[in-house]
Design a protein around this motif. Structure first.
Motif, PDB file in Angstrom:
ATOM      1  N   LYS A 300       0.842  -1.199   0.000  1.00  0.00           N
ATOM      2  CA  LYS A 300       0.000   0.000   0.000  1.00  0.00           C
ATOM      3  C   LYS A 300       0.877   1.249   0.000  1.00  0.00           C
ATOM      4  N   SER A 301       1.926   1.248   0.841  1.00  0.00           N
ATOM      5  CA  SER A 301       2.764   2.457   0.860  1.00  0.00           C
ATOM      6  C   SER A 301       3.544   2.587  -0.439  1.00  0.00           C
ATOM      7  N   LYS A 303       2.392   1.774  -3.314  1.00  0.00           N
ATOM      8  CA  LYS A 303       1.416   2.322  -4.258  1.00  0.00           C
ATOM      9  C   LYS A 303       1.228   3.816  -4.006  1.00  0.00           C
ATOM     10  N   THR A 304       1.161   4.179  -2.699  1.00  0.00           N
ATOM     11  CA  THR A 304       0.984   5.590  -2.358  1.00  0.00           C
ATOM     12  C   THR A 304       2.152   6.413  -2.881  1.00  0.00           C
ATOM     13  N   TYR A 305       3.377   5.907  -2.652  1.00  0.00           N
ATOM     14  CA  TYR A 305       4.558   6.613  -3.173  1.00  0.00           C
ATOM     15  C   TYR A 305       4.466   6.765  -4.683  1.00  0.00           C
ATOM     16  N   ASP A 307       1.766   6.828  -6.512  1.00  0.00           N
ATOM     17  CA  ASP A 307       0.749   7.827  -6.854  1.00  0.00           C
ATOM     18  C   ASP A 307       1.286   9.231  -6.644  1.00  0.00           C
TER      19      ASP A 307
END
Lengths: 318, 260
Positions: A300-301, A303-305, A307
């Motif tokens: 998840k992190s 993916k966040t990075y 994005d």
């Protein structure tokens, strides 16, 4: 598929952050590998579970120590943190250690089943040298020799006790027991001391002849066939069992001869009993769930990075 | 994670081999002289990613390394030759071995095999044969006019002949093996020697540690039903746990693919 990660990778603050998350995912996937192996071996006799340990990995430690010119220039805060904003704490799977806790004992009433109650190991002779095992389901070969299910002869105790078990010439630190029976042709690349040591090992094979079903084994390893004392099983305890290396087939290699405990032995033999695997399924399933969720968080992190990096490029379009 | 997948797969195949063994044991819970099996597992080789005891500076070593296991395999399957319970049949042709030893028999195709099943019958010529037609060695022929038959503990076969009194017509021989777990089970309670078992050692019942013969009894199956059920439960759960690991590895792989 361990995810490769490069601690020096990335170009900016964000880009290096994504590697921290990737390192976490990589560590968790190693955890799942270890859990998978433990759970696959829940029914393996004498199996000892492995547990990975994680460690914080600071990029700070990669930099060399640079002496500062304190007297000439005024010291600024950032001189103490010369990291260019890249102080990252990665996680790495630092080690796996084998948990040598005793496995459960299962009563079988089979005279050739032996469980070791205590920290000891049985000594067996393999083509690549002496190995140690807690797998106590022993067999008889057709010539009456006591062997492991793989056919490796189980050894009797040294006549003079373990204190005499370390022939000074044959053992060099870091090499373990340089003993070989098969595989290596006699006399090639071996010292006379090694050949003598091999002959000494061959003399410690245990032969029960045809008295198989009447074998009795005492608490300190004395084997009687009928009324005759045949041999004393060699039980070896180690000062630091964690130094042992796994080889598969429940065999362990001892890399350091000084690791052998030559003092008083605490291990008691139990005949007709087998030591099962020390894997605790509840614990492993918990570890599995934990690793799975942690892995998801790391992704998840990542993916966040990813994005956020996308958004960075969007800024220019405003 | 690919390693976790294949590791879990090795666990599945090992546990299913164990279930096959347990189901065979339970299917033979009423088979005379059946010997239960045992499946033994071994851990596979380890990949050493970091050597324990490596030098990391003057005089200091890494205390532990990184070793990744590859799973499990079936190391051995063999029979446990524990004595089965005695079952009294009061049939004079039945005999049971109390203790160690096997009865040698000759199969209809001429081969020799060894059995602990003593459920003999008489064929049309009075010979002692098993239900599959295998003849007891050495061959024993009961005269047609014989009255009764007694088998002593030492394996001596006696009959009463009208007008002649008692006559010894045969002596049962028992065979032992150095390593009986190395015998090859060929079905129908028969075993054949292999290079692992060693050659048969002949003996007289009741002497030198050979078992005694008990007439009118049969040896039951040595399958222990409660133990087999416990084995079945643990094996099933172990199988389930391995499928769970497989599921998790698959989920993680899927999640990784979907990061982007």
């Amino acid at each position: 598929m361990p995810i490769a990660f490069n601690p020096r990778g990335g170009t900016g603050v964000l880009a290096s952050g994504i590697w921290t998350a990737a390192a976490g995912a990589s560590a968790q996937s190693q955890m799942v590998d270890a859990v998978a192996n433990n759970l696959a071996n829940t029914d393996t006799l004498g199996f000892k579970k492995d547990q990975p340990t994680f460690r914080e990995y600071l990029t700070t430690l990669e930099r060399e120590h640079v002496p500062m010119d304190v007297p000439r220039n005024p010291v600024k805060d950032k001189d103490f943190y010369p990291l260019d904003g890249r102080d990252q704490a990665f996680v790495i799977a630092d080690a796996t250690y084998t948990n040598f806790r005793q496995g459960n004992l299962r009563v079988t009433h089979n005279p050739l089943d032996v469980a070791l109650d205590g920290p000891g190991f049985l000594e067996v002779s393999t083509p690549s040298g002496i190995r140690y095992t807690r797998q106590g389901s022993l067999k008889m070969a057709m010539d009456g020799r006591l062997v492991t299910p793989e056919g490796y002869p189980v050894l009797a105790a040294q006549p003079g006790g373990l204190a005499n078990a370390l022939p000074a010439a044959a053992v060099q630190p870091g090499q373990g027991w340089p003993l070989t029976q098969g595989g290596v042709t006699a006399g090639q690349g071996r010292t006379p001391a090694q050949i003598a040591a091999e002959a000494a090992v061959a003399q410690r094979y245990i032969n029960i002849g045809d008295k198989g079903t009447r074998v009795s084994i005492g608490a300190s390893g004395e084997m009687y066939a009928g009324e005759d004392l045949v041999a004393r099983l060699s039980v070896v305890e180690f000062n630091e069992p964690r130094k042992l290396r796994k080889q598969g087939g429940q065999l362990f290699v001892n890399p350091d001869p000084q690791n052998v405990n030559v003092g008083e032995q605490r291990t008691v033999m139990r005949q007709g009993v087998l030591e099962t695997s020390n894997v605790n399924p509840v614990e492993e399933m918990t570890n599995l769930i934990k690793a799975n969720r942690m892995f998801e968080h790391d992704l998840k992190s990542m993916k966040t990075y990813g994005d956020m990096m996308g958004k960075e490029t969007d800024i220019g379009k405003l | 994670m690919i390693r976790a997948l294949t590791t879990a797969a090795s666990g599945l195949s090992a546990q299913s081999a164990n279930i096959e063994r347990i189901s065979n044991d339970l299917a033979n819970v009423n088979t005379d002289s059946y010997k239960r099996g045992r499946t033994e597992f071994q851990d596979l080789m380890y990949e050493t990613l970091k050597e324990p005891g490596g030098q990391i500076g003057a005089g200091s070593q890494t205390p532990v390394g990184i070793q990744a296991g590859m799973g499990v395999k079936v190391g051995a399957t063999y029979k446990i030759f524990e004595q089965g319970p005695a079952r009294m049949t009061y049939n004079i042709n039945d005999m049971m071995i109390e203790g160690t030893g096997f009865l040698p028999v000759q199969l209809p195709n001429g081969e020799i095999a060894y059995t602990r099943n003593g459920a003999f019958h008489r064929d049309s010529q009075g010979k002692l044969v098993l239900s599959n037609g295998a003849q007891l060695i050495p061959q024993v022929t009961i005269p047609s006019n014989a009255l009764g038959m007694q088998i002593s503990n030492g394996g001596e076969i006696k009959v009463q002949l009208p007008g002649q009194g008692e006559a010894v017509i045969g002596q049962i021989q028992l065979m032992n093996f150095v390593n009986e777990q190395g015998l090859r089970a060929v079905g129908e309670s028969l075993y054949q020697p292999t290079a692992a078992s060693g050659q048969p050692l002949q003996g007289i019942p009741g002497e030198n540690g050979y078992g005694m013969i008990q007439q009118g009894a049969l040896e039951g199956s040595n399958v222990n039903v409660p133990n087999s059920m416990v084995d079945m439960i643990t094996t099933q759960r172990a199988y389930e746990m391995n499928t769970k690991v497989m599921g998790v590895a698959d989920q993680m792989l899927g999640a990784t693919v979907n990061v982007k």
